[in-house]
Enzyme design. Structure first.
Site, short mmCIF file in Angstrom:
data_model
loop_
_atom_site.label_atom_id
_atom_site.label_comp_id
_atom_site.label_asym_id
_atom_site.label_seq_id
_atom_site.Cartn_x
_atom_site.Cartn_y
_atom_site.Cartn_z
N LEU A 85 -7.39 1.78 -1.81
CA LEU A 85 -7.28 1.09 -3.11
C LEU A 85 -8.35 0.02 -3.21
CD1 LEU A 85 -3.40 0.62 -3.26
CD2 LEU A 85 -4.75 2.43 -4.30
N ASP A 86 -9.00 -0.05 -4.38
CA ASP A 86 -9.93 -1.16 -4.59
C ASP A 86 -9.16 -2.37 -5.10
OD1 ASP A 86 -9.36 -0.47 -7.18
OD2 ASP A 86 -11.39 0.08 -7.75
N SER A 87 -9.85 -3.44 -5.42
CA SER A 87 -9.18 -4.69 -5.78
C SER A 87 -8.37 -4.55 -7.07
CB SER A 87 -10.19 -5.82 -5.92
OG SER A 87 -11.14 -5.52 -6.93
N ASP A 89 -6.99 -1.74 -8.22
CA ASP A 89 -5.82 -0.93 -7.89
C ASP A 89 -4.77 -1.75 -7.15
OD1 ASP A 89 -6.94 1.32 -9.03
OD2 ASP A 89 -7.86 1.98 -7.16
#
Length: 130
Positions: A85-87, A89
């Site tokens: 997950l990126d920031s 997400d």
């Protein structure tokens, strides 16, 4: 005074299979007639345990489309490294956790939540989480 003068009891006993009109004295009334009192009880939700919190978080993460396929969701799993997950997400997942447990996570504390176990510990520490 007759104990059957209460409107609820009078209605209940008049429609019941027992004929209580012959019992005029409390000494001659059967035991069920003396103990029938309208009673209201309440229950509360069970308290949240860390296992319940973990299971609900896993359900949320499994239903989230941006979690990396084939990744195992364990308590030590990092949102960014293990789950992919990126920031943005991660923020969406934390917002979903807020909705699921009816809590508010301040931004400065949300920045510190990096793993599933940290999320479980934070939610377990909240008194108003459901």
């Amino acid at each position: 005074m007759n104990r059957f003068n209460h409107p609820i009891l009078r209605t209940a006993f008049s429609k019941s299979k027992w004929n209580l009109s012959k019992y005029t004295s409390p000494l001659f009334r059967p035991s069920y007639a003396r103990t029938m009192i309208p009673l209201r009880t309440y229950s509360s939700t069970p308290s949240l345990t860390k296992e319940i919190i973990y299971d609900r978080i896993v359900e949320i993460l499994e239903s989230y489309d941006n979690v990396k396929q084939g990744s195992t969701i364990s308590p030590a799993a990092s949102f960014s490294k293990d789950l992919g997950l990126d920031s943005l997400d991660t923020v969406e997942v934390l917002l979903e956790l807020e909705n699921e447990f009816s809590i508010l996570i301040p931004d400065n504390e949300a920045d510190e939540i990096k793993t599933v176990q940290q999320a479980v510990d934070y939610i377990a520490a909240q008194e108003d989480s459901i």
